[in-house]
Write a protein that holds these residues in place. Structure first.
Motif: not given
Length: 236
Positions: A47-52, A69-70, A77-82, A174-176
């Motif tokens: 996970t990260c912030t938008t600034l990161e 980035i793409d 993966p769809a099951k990534r931690f959110q 981070v992907a989101d």
């Protein structure tokens, strides 16, 4: 006006880099088992912030690697931690004595899409969640990570400040975060600090009223906290 707002993001990015440097210097004295090529903890659950995320995107744009980035977004993966709460929301819940939500974080969800030969191509600007994964024991070959309690407390403090630093901004996988910033409309809204509505799977960032430090680490952590406060004084 746009130039003044741009300088706000630039200033925050400079503060973020200084915080990263301070963290790296602080943990350098610990004897860890982490070495180049040890990528067991490099999962899709970071996970990260938008600034990161902006620091990552800026680095990739300058180096002409926008396609990375793409790759991160498309291979996630769809099951990534959110996450369902940020760390500062979590602290606020604890202060109020309220129950914390259950989070689903499967370490087997998949590896980080950016790994190249078990190495990180964006290591210099990697998110704090990656920097914070330190272990005194090797996790390779089925071993388990062992993080010193002091570092765990330091990590929590750093994450609280990183979230507060990036307001108005968001936190998430981070992907989101990169998927959001990859859209020019969203990126411009973030850079101009006019973005106010945060939609799932991202979470709005919050400030804090207390730091999550256990009693036994308040004394030892005090010098580091003072340095963090000094670094952040111009933007917080």
């Amino acid at each position: 006006m746009m130039q003044e707002q741009w300088m706000t993001i630039t200033s925050k990015a400079n503060v973020l880099t200084r915080l990263f440097d301070l963290y790296d210097e602080t943990v350098a004295s610990f004897d860890t088992a982490c070495v180049r090529g040890c990528s067991t903890c490099c999962t899709c659950n970071v996970t990260c912030t938008t600034l990161e995320g902006w620091l990552l995107i800026d680095h990739l744009m300058v180096s002409g690697a926008w396609n990375a980035i793409d790759a991160m977004v498309s291979r996630a993966p769809a099951k990534r931690f959110q996450p369902t709460v940020t760390i500062n929301q979590m602290v606020a819940l604890c202060v109020r004595g309220e129950a914390l939500p259950e989070e689903s974080n499967d370490p087997g969800a998949g590896a980080c899409a950016w790994l190249e030969g078990q190495a990180c191509p964006v290591y210099a600007v990697r998110p704090f969640a990656c920097r914070a994964m330190l272990s005194t024991a090797s996790c390779h070959g089925g071993g388990q990570a062992c993080m010193p309690p002091f570092i765990l407390s330091l990590n929590n403090v750093m994450m609280q400040y990183l979230e507060a630093l990036d307001r108005p901004g968001a936190s998430g996988n981070v992907a989101d975060i990169l998927a959001f910033l990859a859209e020019e409309r969203c990126r411009r809204a973030y850079l101009s600090q006019t973005w106010r509505e945060v939609e799932p799977p991202l979470l709005p960032n919050h400030g804090f009223s207390v730091l999550m430090i256990p009693p036994e680490h308040r004394g030892p952590l005090q010098p580091v906290v003072r340095q963090i406060q000094a670094i952040c004084s111009s933007v917080l």
